[in-house]
Enzyme design. Structure first.
Site, short mmCIF file in Angstrom:
data_model
loop_
_atom_site.label_atom_id
_atom_site.label_comp_id
_atom_site.label_asym_id
_atom_site.label_seq_id
_atom_site.Cartn_x
_atom_site.Cartn_y
_atom_site.Cartn_z
N HIS A 164 0.77 -1.24 -0.08
CA HIS A 164 -0.12 -0.16 -0.03
C HIS A 164 1.04 1.19 -0.04
O HIS A 164 0.38 2.20 -0.24
CB HIS A 164 -0.87 0.20 1.30
CG HIS A 164 -2.08 -1.05 0.99
ND1 HIS A 164 -3.31 -0.83 0.85
CD2 HIS A 164 -1.93 -2.55 1.20
CE1 HIS A 164 -4.09 -1.95 0.88
NE2 HIS A 164 -3.20 -3.05 1.06
N ASP A 378 3.57 9.61 -0.65
CA ASP A 378 2.40 8.93 -0.49
C ASP A 378 1.91 7.75 -1.28
O ASP A 378 1.91 8.09 -2.47
CB ASP A 378 0.95 9.93 -0.27
CG ASP A 378 0.16 9.59 1.05
OD1 ASP A 378 0.08 8.27 1.29
OD2 ASP A 378 -0.63 10.27 1.22
C1 G6P Z 1 -0.88 3.26 6.12
C2 G6P Z 1 -0.48 1.67 6.06
C3 G6P Z 1 -1.45 0.94 6.63
C4 G6P Z 1 -1.68 1.30 8.19
C5 G6P Z 1 -2.16 2.57 8.52
C6 G6P Z 1 -2.32 2.96 9.67
O1 G6P Z 1 -2.27 3.43 5.57
O2 G6P Z 1 -0.40 1.46 4.57
O3 G6P Z 1 -0.88 -0.55 6.47
O4 G6P Z 1 -2.40 0.33 8.81
O5 G6P Z 1 -1.23 3.49 7.46
O6 G6P Z 1 -1.33 3.02 10.51
P1 G6P Z 1 -0.98 1.94 11.53
O7 G6P Z 1 0.54 2.00 11.89
O8 G6P Z 1 -1.76 2.57 12.68
O9 G6P Z 1 -1.73 0.73 11.29
#
Ligand code: G6P
Length: 494
Positions: A164, A378
């Protein structure tokens, strides 16, 4: 532990639900933050599959359960795992490295060891819930070793991986002491998806440089090794999106429209409302945005009576030092701007350090004349797409960083380089002053693009590529994938 097996299994570090404790002390489940959940949840419900991931709190040993039509299989992460695997290797090594070293990555062997062991735990759990010949879809940078571990344990599975976040150029990626292991981990998948064409190119180049395999876009030839015959791995772009129709549906609801009016009123009905919505992350360029806005007020090119910037900065990874520092910097800057340019009746920046439900987000998007997305790097940026989806009135101006994946598709936005503060200032003024016909023309084109590629289209094209690679690998057809009409629910869930 139940011994149920599933034909379709998704794995991500975070489950689509976080375990929370209600005020009266009872544990409950709440949709977790992040674009990933929004993107995959509807597909999962349709497929009747299982989702393997972490429940968002340390040391929780939980049995699998059903949540809103999805089988949830929780993975326990200990305090140590949180420190070394999650905050360390995932978010203080890979995250900054993959975002072009905006912050310096830390390279620590204990973090790497923990990354290997947590990835193995995920692979074991996935192997245990996958039916013979199942399809598994592994998500994101926290789990890059899982595809290979899974292939070794379960050669019968068809394995997809989607990254992602960006995949960096080789000159940057090559800093990583464990670069070869990561590449080999990913090559365990049949299909590796990236957000941008450039990310897939960076990955293929890394494979050629590190392993010498030949690549013929989009196929990477993995030679026969240790009794495993040679395989073709697909590496290509599948730009992710959002559930466009349900977001628009939400924005059209009378309650959300009334709330948007209320927001404008509460802000003192300024001529222009600008909006920024981000996780509080150094990749998002919030400081650059504030600098440009502050200078415009200082230069007198914008007047505080006429304009307010609403900045939603949702809390994120608060135990990682770089994130703590960022919060201090941003809050200092907001305080300075408000102190220098605010009046008793007009605040320059309305700063909100919390997340909001989707309804409130939709109302904010509707209330905002100008949306500022100024990320320094991003993977995609789903906020940009949400803004466009919400604007059923075909109005509003999107200022969008060219360093987001979204800028590949959203060409009719005002594209900016956030490092170029003068250019950013000019773009903000252009957005503020843009006449209605041009706003309409641009938003119309943006809405067409966003509608063409919604989350349903994204998941369908990825899963179609996975089904094709399964046939090519001689593992036969997949009834689950072939028979499914992937349609995302059109109405928002209650
Ligand atoms: C981004 C990443 C995700 C992640 C999200 C929230 O979108 O690509 O994999 O889950 O951030 O971050 P966190 O560390 O809170 O899961």
């Amino acid at each position: 532990m139940s011994d149920e097996r599933y034909d379709f299994v998704v794995a991500s570090n975070r489950l689509p639900v976080d375990r929370v404790i209600d005020d009266d002390g009872t544990p409950n489940w709440r949709p977790s933050p992040g674009g990933l959940v929004t993107a995959l949840e509807p597909v999962m419900r349709e497929a009747d599959g299982a989702w393997v991931g972490w429940a968002g709190q340390p040391d929780l040993e939980l049995e699998p359960f059903d949540w809103d039509g999805i089988r949830i299989v929780p993975i326990k992460l200990t305090d140590d795992d949180l420190e070394n695997f999650y905050e360390g290797f995932s978010n203080d090594t890979l995250w900054p490295l993959y975002h072009d070293v905006i912050a310096p990555p830390g390279y620590h062997r204990v973090w790497w060891d923990s990354y290997v062991s947590v990835n193995q735990r995920f692979a074991n759990a996935i192997a245990a819930v996958s039916a013979p010949g199942a399809t598994v879809w592994v998500q994101d940078y926290q789990l890059q070793l899982v595809p290979r571990m899974l292939r070794q344990a379960r050669p019968d599975l068809t394995i997809g991986f989607f990254n992602h976040i960006p995949f960096p150029a080789y000159g940057i990626f090559s800093q990583l002491p464990w670069r070869t292991q990561i590449i080999e981990g990913l090559l365990g998948a049949d299909v590796i998806g990236f957000q941008r064409v450039a990310d897939a190119g960076n990955f293929s180049r890394a494979v050629r440089r590190l392993l010498g395999y030949s690549t013929k876009n989009p196929v990477i030839e993995v030679p026969a090794r240790g009794g495993v015959p040679k395989r073709g791995v697909i590496a290509r772009a599948f730009p992710i999106s959002i559930d466009v129709a349900s977001f628009e549906h939400l924005a059209r609801s009378p309650a959300v429209q009334a709330r948007a009016e209320q927001i404008r009123h509460d802000l003192g009905n300024p001529k222009t409302i600008m909006l920024g919505v981000d996780r509080l992350d150094y990749t998002k360029g919030i400081g650059h945005r504030l600098k440009a806005f502050g200078e415009l007020l200082e230069d007198g090119r914008l007047k505080v009576e006429d304009i307010t910037l609403v900045q939603v900065a949702s809390p994120s990874r608060e135990r990682v030092e770089t994130y703590r520092q960022l919060r201090d910097e941003i809050e200092l800057t907001v305080g300075r701007i408000n102190g220098d340019y605010g009046t008793i009746s007009h605040q320059a920046v309305s700063y909100l350090h919390h997340g909001f439900p989707r309804e409130e987000m939709a109302a904010l998007y509707l209330a905002a004349d100008v949306m500022l997305v100024t990320a320094l790097r991003d993977g995609m940026n789903l906020v940009a797409k949400e803004y466009v989806a919400a604007r059923f009135d075909v109005d509003g101006v999107l200022v969008l960083s060219e360093f987001t994946g979204a800028s590949d598709e959203l060409r009719s936005a005002l594209l900016i380089n956030p490092h170029d503060i003068d250019g950013l200032k000019d773009a903000i003024l252009r957005a503020v002053d843009m006449a209605r016909p041009e706003r309409r023309k641009r938003m119309k084109a943006l809405r067409r693009r966003v509608r063409e590629n919604d989350v349903n289209h994204w998941s369908q094209s990825f899963l179609r590529a996975l089904a094709e690679s399964r046939r090519d690998a001689g593992r036969g057809a997949d009834d689950t994938l072939d028979d499914l009409e992937w349609t995302v629910e059109r109405a928002p869930r209650s």
